[in-house]
Design an enzyme around this catalytic site. Structure first.
Site, short mmCIF file in Angstrom:
data_model
loop_
_atom_site.label_atom_id
_atom_site.label_comp_id
_atom_site.label_asym_id
_atom_site.label_seq_id
_atom_site.Cartn_x
_atom_site.Cartn_y
_atom_site.Cartn_z
N ASP A 44 -6.11 -0.14 -0.99
CA ASP A 44 -6.36 0.11 0.43
C ASP A 44 -7.79 -0.30 0.77
O ASP A 44 -8.51 -0.84 -0.07
CB ASP A 44 -6.17 1.59 0.73
CG ASP A 44 -6.97 2.44 -0.21
OD1 ASP A 44 -8.21 2.31 -0.24
OD2 ASP A 44 -6.37 3.23 -0.96
N LYS B 214 0.83 -1.20 0.00
CA LYS B 214 0.00 0.00 0.00
C LYS B 214 0.86 1.25 0.00
O LYS B 214 0.71 2.14 -0.84
CB LYS B 214 -0.92 -0.01 1.23
CG LYS B 214 -1.34 1.31 1.79
CD LYS B 214 -2.36 2.04 0.94
CE LYS B 214 -2.47 3.51 1.32
NZ LYS B 214 -2.89 3.77 2.69
#
Length: 213
Positions: free
Chosen positions: A140, A121
């Site tokens: 995410d 991420k």
DNA sequence: ATCCCGAGGG
DNA sequence: CCCTCTGGAT
């Protein structure tokens, strides 16, 4: 699954809704985005933005962060949660950036993932927003939820799978901005709890709406 | 009780 | 795949 026309229609509608596909984390330098993203784990961007001015004010450079007292960093970031692991990672990653990368945040997934506390991420956010690499997908919590509801993915919550599935269907030059817009839409309309389908202009292409909403 | 632009370890 | 790490907001 989704047709190519449906995907492009969703891309265009999100562009209309959120013309500027901005990251809502505040930062000036690349390493500030890197650590702000680390702090954003299970924490709102809004709260991260409340602590980063204090953190980067007290430790303005990578050198300062690398030599920082861990417990002082812990105090400064305490309200973001997971503060022990986050503080440890920030100081350790600062040291590695200075020792092995000349103080420059690296621009490849492989190197970014070597940094303590940096996962896919965070790495993707750096590759997209700092280095503007094509084909970046930031999987995410919002991206995973909205992609699943829309039917862009098969419903998996595994970030790596969501990343791979989106990369197959999104134009590489659009993918990073698209993910930012999913986050904005996830906060404003398509919330985890009580999504406001009545206000959502993505309804024509949304599996969740035609299904259970 | 559930969620927030996760990461690391088993 | 699972679990843990942690605080704040709703």
């Amino acid at each position: 699954m989704k047709s190519e026309q449906d995907v492009l229609a969703i891309v265009e509608e999100l562009k209309k809704l959120y013309p500027e596909a901005i990251c809502s984390l505040d930062y000036q330098k690349p390493h500030e985005l890197l650590f702000a993203t680390r702090l954003a784990a299970q924490c709102t961007d809004e709260r991260v933005n409340k602590v980063t001015p204090g953190l980067y004010g007290r430790f303005p450079t990578l050198e300062a962060l690398a030599n920082a007292d861990i417990s002082e960093v812990e105090e400064l970031i305490h309200s973001t949660g997971f503060f022990r692991a986050k503080a440890r990672d920030i100081v350790a990653a600062s040291r590695m950036l200075l020792d092995e990368y000349g103080g420059v945040v690296p621009d490849t997934m492989e190197d970014l993932l070597r940094l303590p506390g940096v996962g896919r991420k965070t790495a993707n956010l750096i590759l997209g927003d700092v280095y503007h690499k094509p084909g970046v997908v930031v999987a995410d919590t919002h991206c995973i939820r909205l992609s699943g509801r829309l039917g862009l993915t098969d419903g998996t919550k595994d970030p790596a799978k969501v990343e791979a599935q989106l990369r197959k269907i999104l134009p590489p030059e659009e993918s990073n901005d698209f993910c930012h817009r999913l986050v904005l839409h996830g906060r404003a309309v398509c919330m985890a709890r009580g999504p406001e389908c009545a206000n959502c202009t993505l309804r024509p292409w949304c599996d969740f709406y035609s299904g259970s909403c």
